[in-house]
Motif scaffolding. Structure first.
Motif, PDB file in Angstrom:
ATOM      1  N   TYR A   7      -4.081  65.322 140.841  1.00  0.00           N
ATOM      2  CA  TYR A   7      -3.762  66.447 139.976  1.00  0.00           C
ATOM      3  C   TYR A   7      -4.746  66.605 138.824  1.00  0.00           C
ATOM      4  CZ  TYR A   7       0.746  66.058 142.258  1.00  0.00           C
ATOM      5  OH  TYR A   7       1.734  66.010 143.176  1.00  0.00           O
ATOM      6  N   ILE A  50      12.465  68.179 134.080  1.00  0.00           N
ATOM      7  CA  ILE A  50      11.180  67.484 134.090  1.00  0.00           C
ATOM      8  C   ILE A  50      11.427  65.987 134.167  1.00  0.00           C
ATOM      9  CG2 ILE A  50       9.087  66.960 132.785  1.00  0.00           C
ATOM     10  CD1 ILE A  50       9.181  69.678 131.576  1.00  0.00           C
ATOM     11  N   THR A  51      10.649  65.311 135.015  1.00  0.00           N
ATOM     12  CA  THR A  51      10.684  63.854 135.071  1.00  0.00           C
ATOM     13  C   THR A  51       9.262  63.335 134.874  1.00  0.00           C
ATOM     14  OG1 THR A  51      10.422  63.890 137.474  1.00  0.00           O
ATOM     15  CG2 THR A  51      12.665  63.806 136.622  1.00  0.00           C
ATOM     16  N   GLN A  64       1.528  61.980 134.611  1.00  0.00           N
ATOM     17  CA  GLN A  64       1.927  63.086 135.475  1.00  0.00           C
ATOM     18  C   GLN A  64       3.395  63.402 135.251  1.00  0.00           C
ATOM     19  OE1 GLN A  64       0.328  65.104 138.182  1.00  0.00           O
ATOM     20  NE2 GLN A  64       2.182  66.167 137.574  1.00  0.00           N
ATOM     21  N   THR A  66       6.616  65.928 136.437  1.00  0.00           N
ATOM     22  CA  THR A  66       7.036  66.646 137.639  1.00  0.00           C
ATOM     23  C   THR A  66       8.163  67.612 137.274  1.00  0.00           C
ATOM     24  OG1 THR A  66       6.480  64.768 139.035  1.00  0.00           O
ATOM     25  CG2 THR A  66       7.943  66.435 139.986  1.00  0.00           C
ATOM     26  N   ALA A  67       8.039  68.855 137.741  1.00  0.00           N
ATOM     27  CA  ALA A  67       9.071  69.871 137.508  1.00  0.00           C
ATOM     28  C   ALA A  67       9.893  70.050 138.774  1.00  0.00           C
ATOM     29  CB  ALA A  67       8.438  71.192 137.102  1.00  0.00           C
ATOM     30  N   ILE A  68      11.199  69.868 138.661  1.00  0.00           N
ATOM     31  CA  ILE A  68      12.103  69.978 139.803  1.00  0.00           C
ATOM     32  C   ILE A  68      13.019  71.180 139.594  1.00  0.00           C
ATOM     33  CG2 ILE A  68      13.870  68.864 141.197  1.00  0.00           C
ATOM     34  CD1 ILE A  68      11.158  67.535 141.375  1.00  0.00           C
ATOM     35  N   THR A  70      16.268  73.428 140.800  1.00  0.00           N
ATOM     36  CA  THR A  70      17.522  73.306 141.546  1.00  0.00           C
ATOM     37  C   THR A  70      18.091  74.708 141.754  1.00  0.00           C
ATOM     38  OG1 THR A  70      17.972  71.143 140.601  1.00  0.00           O
ATOM     39  CG2 THR A  70      19.841  72.318 141.563  1.00  0.00           C
ATOM     40  N   SER A  76      16.902  71.510 146.138  1.00  0.00           N
ATOM     41  CA  SER A  76      15.946  71.319 145.049  1.00  0.00           C
ATOM     42  C   SER A  76      14.539  71.250 145.616  1.00  0.00           C
ATOM     43  CB  SER A  76      16.270  70.048 144.263  1.00  0.00           C
ATOM     44  OG  SER A  76      16.199  68.909 145.108  1.00  0.00           O
ATOM     45  N   GLN A  77      13.558  71.491 144.731  1.00  0.00           N
ATOM     46  CA  GLN A  77      12.175  71.545 145.193  1.00  0.00           C
ATOM     47  C   GLN A  77      11.230  71.185 144.053  1.00  0.00           C
ATOM     48  OE1 GLN A  77      10.841  75.353 146.915  1.00  0.00           O
ATOM     49  NE2 GLN A  77      10.464  74.161 148.754  1.00  0.00           N
ATOM     50  N   ASP A  78      10.144  70.465 144.395  1.00  0.00           N
ATOM     51  CA  ASP A  78       9.100  70.150 143.425  1.00  0.00           C
ATOM     52  C   ASP A  78       8.259  71.405 143.204  1.00  0.00           C
ATOM     53  OD1 ASP A  78       6.853  69.309 142.024  1.00  0.00           O
ATOM     54  OD2 ASP A  78       6.630  67.453 143.155  1.00  0.00           O
ATOM     55  N   SER A  80       6.004  71.633 140.540  1.00  0.00           N
ATOM     56  CA  SER A  80       5.038  71.253 139.501  1.00  0.00           C
ATOM     57  C   SER A  80       3.787  72.116 139.552  1.00  0.00           C
ATOM     58  CB  SER A  80       4.649  69.784 139.661  1.00  0.00           C
ATOM     59  OG  SER A  80       5.791  68.953 139.609  1.00  0.00           O
TER      60      SER A  80
END
Length: 592
Positions: A7, A50-51, A64, A66-68, A70, A76-78, A80
């Protein structure tokens, strides 16, 4: 493994700190204006998270996020790579606007926010006061084959005693990109054998290692054709194609060993020529440089009922040669050429001798019966040996005004842009995507009387070729690979294919007609021996012609109304591609 490397864009360091401008740290942009990726039909975006929710990095290190997303259907889907990322305090930490990779700039805190589909979420990033003091690149002594890859990683030592992965904020370079190239994430690709120094730079610190690129290695082999059917006493040539780590392929048939699991059903010679023995199946296994591959050969239950030897009568001078062909007829009315598996004898050896390939040689003036025997059946032809050479009976096909053309297409020529196609001859077609490169002294015609005249004479030549009396008539198709033919007119109701090498032996005219298609396999060869010339070889398919990649083809292909496709790097040295339909070229060498 470094979670940032695919990334993070490279960052520059000034005055011992990473200047995060390359990350587009605090800017907007991103993808919040795009439609969200939905789950099931009708589902809508419910929330964004965000995680990790909190994280700590040192100055010069990366994180890094990650945006998830819902959705209302519970999925749910990544997202990012689709979210827009911003940093609330870019003086403390920046974030790549499109990837979510944040980097510490100075000691402090910053909220990292992601926006997507009208929803937002934030995480807190703390930048510790520790600074980067040294870096190391791994692996230390890497080695890959041509076509192989090597992922490099960079670890950083910080002033607080911690060691962290800083691959994502490192810049990679190869001192010899022709030997090994590098991408921004530290992935090297071997191109040619040799060595290349690989350098990683993180801020003002550098580390390097030497990457060794070895010659391409063999990855696998494949046997072609797959699952062939071979009649009793008939033969079929197998080919072995090797694939290497640089994606290249090569015909390694001659260097391979072959084994038949059931030789009582079908046997295989050292060169890969399969012979049908009795009804049944057998697995043929080929081995090359430690790799193996196989194919299953089926021998039908049909029995051999008769053998015909062609030509039925022939005349040669003392010292001359004549190729005879043995054709078997079976109980199911099928046919097969069994020239290479039949036992050949000469009735009067003082006048003529015959090899196990059906090639007879005149010894002294007189006559001899040339006989082929297989599976209890025999067929014969009469050979007359004279003291004076007899001119060939078949006249060559006259191409007329089409003769100067190496490539002629009635509708269009499609040629790859930037390729290596070279035509030694005229080119003609009303539509050409990319004009083929031509040798000096030849012309490209897209309209006019010369092009029209060539098309007219092409049709006349096709009519002439189709009017010739057949010396061999076959009710089905045939694979000519592994076979040897003398001059004559060979007519097939089914498709003609060429696997391996087809040998045309002796001076004279060769005409091959098929009511269906003409196809050659990868690395196949048409070879000319003992005075056979390409100008006297004519191929007359009714259907399309497809010559596979890296083939070596000889003779003139005359297409009445079907397309001709010449595969990548296929050569027609002393041959022509002429059709009233379309021609497709790709990196081809064609010499009329």
């Amino acid at each position: 493994m470094n979670i940032f490397k695919r990334y993070m864009t490279p960052l520059l360091v000034s005055a011992g700190l990473l200047a995060m401008a390359a990350l587009a740290g605090c800017g907007g942009g991103g993808d919040q204006g795009r439609e969200p990726i939905l789950g099931l039909p009708g589902a809508t975006l419910s929330s964004l998270a965000i995680t990790p929710a909190t994280a700590t990095v040192a100055i010069g290190a990366g994180q890094q996020f990650t945006a998830i997303a819902t959705y209302s259907d519970g999925s749910s889907q990544d997202v990012s790579a689709k979210a827009a990322w911003t940093s609330a305090t870019p003086a403390a930490a920046t974030v790549n606007a499109s990837s979510g990779v944040a980097a510490g700039v100075t000691a402090g805190n910053s909220n990292i926010t992601a926006t997507f589909g009208g929803k937002s979420a934030a995480a807190q990033l703390t930048v510790s006061p520790a600074t980067l003091t040294a870096i190391a690149i791994t692996p230390l002594t890497p080695s890959i084959a041509v076509g192989g890859t090597q992922q490099f990683a960079v670890s950083g030592s910080f002033s607080d005693g911690a060691t962290r992965d800083v691959t994502a904020v490192s810049v990679f370079a190869s001192a010899s990109p022709a030997t090994a190239s590098m991408d921004a994430g530290g992935l090297a690709l071997g191109k040619i054998a040799g060595t290349a120094q690989i350098t990683a730079t993180t801020g003002t610190l550098t580390a390097s290692t030497v990457l060794t690129v070895t010659p391409a290695v063999l990855l696998s082999i494949a046997v072609t054709p797959q699952n062939p059917t071979v009649l009793i006493a008939a033969t079929r040539q197998l080919a072995v194609i090797a694939t290497y780590s640089d994606s290249s392929t090569a015909d390694v048939t001659s260097g391979s060993t072959f084994v038949s699991a059931t030789p009582a059903s079908s046997s295989v010679a050292s060169g890969g020529l399969v012979t049908g023995v009795s009804a049944g199946t057998s697995v043929m296994t080929a081995s090359f440089s430690g790799k193996t591959a196989g194919t299953t050969v089926t021998v039908p239950a049909a029995t051999l009922v008769s053998i015909a030897v062609t030509p039925g009568t022939a005349s040669i001078a003392v010292g001359g040669v004549q190729q005879f062909v043995a054709t078997a007829t079976y109980s199911d009315n099928s046919n097969a050429i069994i020239t290479n598996s039949a036992i050949w004898t000469s009735g009067t050896v003082a006048n003529a001798a015959v090899l196990n390939t059906g090639i007879a040689t005149g010894i002294a003036a007189g006559t001899s019966s040339i006989t082929a025997t297989a599976a209890g059946q025999s067929g014969s032809a009469l050979l007359t040996v004279t003291s004076v050479a007899i001119p060939p009976v078949i006249n060559p096909i006259n191409l007329g005004r089409a003769a100067p053309f190496g490539v002629l297409a009635g509708t269009s020529i499609t040629n790859n842009s930037g390729g290596t196609t070279l035509i030694t001859g005229d080119v003609g077609s009303p539509s050409q995507t990319v004009d083929p490169t031509q040798a000096a002294g030849f012309n490209n015609y897209k309209s006019g009387a010369i092009l029209a005249g060539a098309m007219t004479d092409l049709q006349a030549a096709i009519t002439d070729g189709n009017s010739r009396i057949c010396d061999v008539t076959f009710a089905g198709g045939i694979d000519l690979g592994g076979q040897t033919f003398g001059p004559g007119v060979y007519c097939y109701a089914g498709a003609i294919s060429i696997t391996g090498t087809l040998t045309l032996n002796g001076p004279g005219v060769y005409i091959f007609r098929t009511a269906l298609t003409l196809n050659s396999t990868v690395n196949s060869v048409v070879a000319l021996n003992n005075g056979a010339t390409a100008d006297n070889v004519t191929w007359l398919p009714v259907g399309p012609t497809t010559l596979a990649a890296n083939s070596v083809f000889k003779g003139n292909i005359l297409g009445q109304s079907a397309a001709i496709t010449v595969g990548d790097n296929t050569t027609l040295l002393n041959g022509r591609v002429l059709t009233a339909a379309a021609v497709t070229l790709r990196n081809n060498q064609i010499t009329k």
